[in-house]
Enzyme design. Structure first.
Site, short mmCIF file in Angstrom:
data_model
loop_
_atom_site.label_atom_id
_atom_site.label_comp_id
_atom_site.label_asym_id
_atom_site.label_seq_id
_atom_site.Cartn_x
_atom_site.Cartn_y
_atom_site.Cartn_z
N LYS A 83 10.04 1.78 -4.22
CA LYS A 83 9.08 2.86 -4.14
C LYS A 83 8.80 3.62 -4.90
CE LYS A 83 5.84 4.27 -0.39
NZ LYS A 83 4.76 4.28 0.68
N SER A 158 0.20 2.37 2.51
CA SER A 158 0.77 3.08 0.64
C SER A 158 1.53 1.90 0.00
CB SER A 158 0.92 4.01 1.21
OG SER A 158 2.42 4.56 1.70
N SER A 182 3.23 2.15 6.05
CA SER A 182 3.20 1.67 4.82
C SER A 182 3.68 0.82 4.70
CB SER A 182 3.18 3.03 4.09
OG SER A 182 1.95 3.77 4.08
N1 GLN Z 1 -1.49 4.59 5.87
C1 GLN Z 1 -1.49 6.19 6.29
C2 GLN Z 1 -1.53 6.96 5.91
O1 GLN Z 1 -2.08 7.50 5.52
C3 GLN Z 1 0.17 5.75 6.83
C4 GLN Z 1 0.80 6.32 5.16
C5 GLN Z 1 2.09 5.84 5.59
O2 GLN Z 1 2.97 5.13 6.75
N2 GLN Z 1 3.18 6.78 4.05
O3 GLN Z 1 -1.63 8.12 6.83
#
Ligand code: GLN
Length: 489
Positions: A83, A158, A182
């Site tokens: 990532k 994400s 994410s």
């Molecule tokens: N979707 C969640 C957010 O927008 C989690 C994001 C993540 O785990 N990095 O904060």
């Protein structure tokens, strides 16, 4: 292994086996992955940076090592994706943000160092929601990643690029980061195994911070065995990460036992309520039945404060990100606005132009929650409820060994469907954020399909008990066929 399977369809352990048996070279395997990347990238856009030359060079080095009789273990010679919020020396690390578009870190994240030491071949850096904020990978400043199962749909986020790459056969495994879901939510939406380890289990040194009390790094893989292999490579104490825990790292592969007799599984009723679609509930209940037939016991349990998890998360995560992202000021590194009058103007213009909408929304929410007069009402209160929620999990784990819930309330949604409604997007994390708040480990693994889109279930364990999760997941996988499904991209 079926003779007709294409190389890119192999699991990581199948690829490694073929290398060990001399059926394929790491260079050929890496070439095959890049051929696949060239074929599917126009459809899925999983990568921000591709590292073909570097990858082929590492692959040739791996082959030379094999020729000398060396064996660095289960990742030696295997193509892996990372990532793009994990630092890689001299290689762009953008966080999918204009702010870091030209940033080349002078060091490797510890997980990257570990993968390199294990002989892995790093093929590229994957797309994400800017600074890991989002649930669909539509918040990237560069491109929208698409779901390999149906390219009209989101891959989740994400870490959507890391999920899509593995699901499409454009890497054998990848690393993601999980602050509120994410890794698990995109794993669920793309039909993969995704593990968020216990807070402190994997070093975050070199992971660009989003919310430091919640962030964890973990793997995306095609099956549970591959997940154990990746964990063996990345887990462990690190002096460079003040939150890494000095706990002995077990051999995760030893947890791959097809036996759940006597295992106590809890279904927390709060995770099956309103907002969870019927097909998802049905698939998870069906998985619970599979466990019963395999000799596990299943009982309903309660996590009474689970309903507060989403509001707590959006206060804590936003507060921490408003502080973590203060370093992007146009002075030290990263993007700088071209024209400005004085320092304040430089700061304001740099941040207004450098960050996307969602990142700015989070910074404003967090700054508000931390400001004097509101601190007690929001941040402090959220921290108190965080403790209550953690105690709920402790109580639940007094009577069961592992919890089983849906991962995502729905299967993948359409691209563009939720971009105008942040609150609806935030609801995607309703089942995953409680886990980061409590710091416990959790995995998503495939448990069904609805209209050709994968459904995932979540197994949650006690602190540092990834092994029980792996065992439960492995047994489920041995008796069901979901892990063998691949998208027909
Ligand atoms: N979707 C969640 C957010 O927008 C989690 C994001 C993540 O785990 N990095 O904060």
């Amino acid at each position: 292994m079926d003779k007709n399977t294409k190389m890119y369809e192999w699991t990581l352990h199948e690829a490694r086996q073929a290398l060990r048996e001399g059926k394929v070279t790491s260079a050929a395997l890496t070439e095959a992955i890049f051929e696949r990347i060239e074929a599917v990238e126009p459809k899925i856009s999983a990568y921000i940076t591709l590292l073909k030359e570097e990858a082929l060079e590492s692959a040739r080095a791996a082959d030379a090592a094999f020729a000398r009789g060396e064996d660095l273990g289960d990742l030696h010679g295997v193509p892996i994706a990372i990532k793009d919020n994990m630092c890689t020396t001299g290689i762009p690390t953008t966080c999918a943000s204009k702010m870091l578009e030209n940033f080349k870190p002078p060091y490797d994240a510890t997980v990257v160092t570990k993968l390199r030491a294990a002989g892995a071949v790093i093929v590229g850096k994957t797309n994400l929601d800017e600074f890991a904020m989002g649930s669909s990978t539509e918040n990237s400043a560069f491109k929208v990643t698409r779901n390999p199962w149906n390219t009209d749909y989101v891959p989740g986020g994400s870490s959507g690029g890391s999920a899509a790459s593995v699901s499409a056969g454009a890497a054998f495994a990848s690393l993601g980061s999980d602050t509120g879901g994410s890794i698990r939510q995109p794993a669920s939406l793309c039909g993969l195994v995704g593990l968020k380890p216990t807070y402190g289990r994997v070093s975050r040194y070199g992971l660009v911070a989003f919310a430091s009390s919640l962030d964890q790094i973990g793997p995306f893989t095609k099956d549970v065995k591959d997940c154990a292999i990746m964990m063996n490579a990345i887990a462990g104490y690190d002096v460079k990460d003040g939150t890494a825990v000095e706990e002995a790292t077990p051999d995760y592969k030893a947890a791959l036992i097809d036996d759940v007799k006597g295992l106590r599984i809890g279904l927390p009723k709060e995770f099956f309520g309103e907002g969870i679609s019927q097909e998802v509930k049905d698939a998870v209940y069906a998985a619970a039945k599979v466990y019963e037939t395999l000799g596990a016991t299943v009982e309903e349990v309660s996590v009474p404060n689970a309903g507060y998890a989403l509001p707590i998360y959006y206060i804590i995560a936003s507060s921490e990100c408003s502080s973590n992202l203060a370093r992007f000021d146009g002075v030290r590194y990263g993007f700088r606005a071209e024209e400005f009058e004085d320092f304040n103007d430089l700061f304001t213009k740099t941040r207004t132009q450098g960050f996307g909408e969602e990142v700015k929304r989070r910074i404003m929410l967090g700054t508000y929650a931390l400001s004097s007069g509101y601190y007690d009402a929001y941040y402090n209160k959220a921290m108190k409820v965080r403790t209550l929620l953690k105690e709920d999990f402790d109580r639940a784990f007094a009577s069961v060994d592992v919890l089983l819930t849906p991962t995502s309330p729905t299967v993948a949604f359409k691209i563009g469907e939720k971009t105008d409604n942040p609150l609806e997007m935030y609801m995607s994390d309703i089942c995953t954020v409680p886990i980061n708040i409590a710091g416990v480990p959790a995995m998503s693994l495939p448990c069904g399909f609805s209209d050709g889109l994968p459904i995932g279930m979540q197994l949650i364990g006690r602190h540092f008990d990834e092994k029980t999760i792996l065992r439960a997941a492995y047994a489920f996988e041995q008796h069901t066929g979901y892990a063998q499904q691949r998208p027909s991209l």
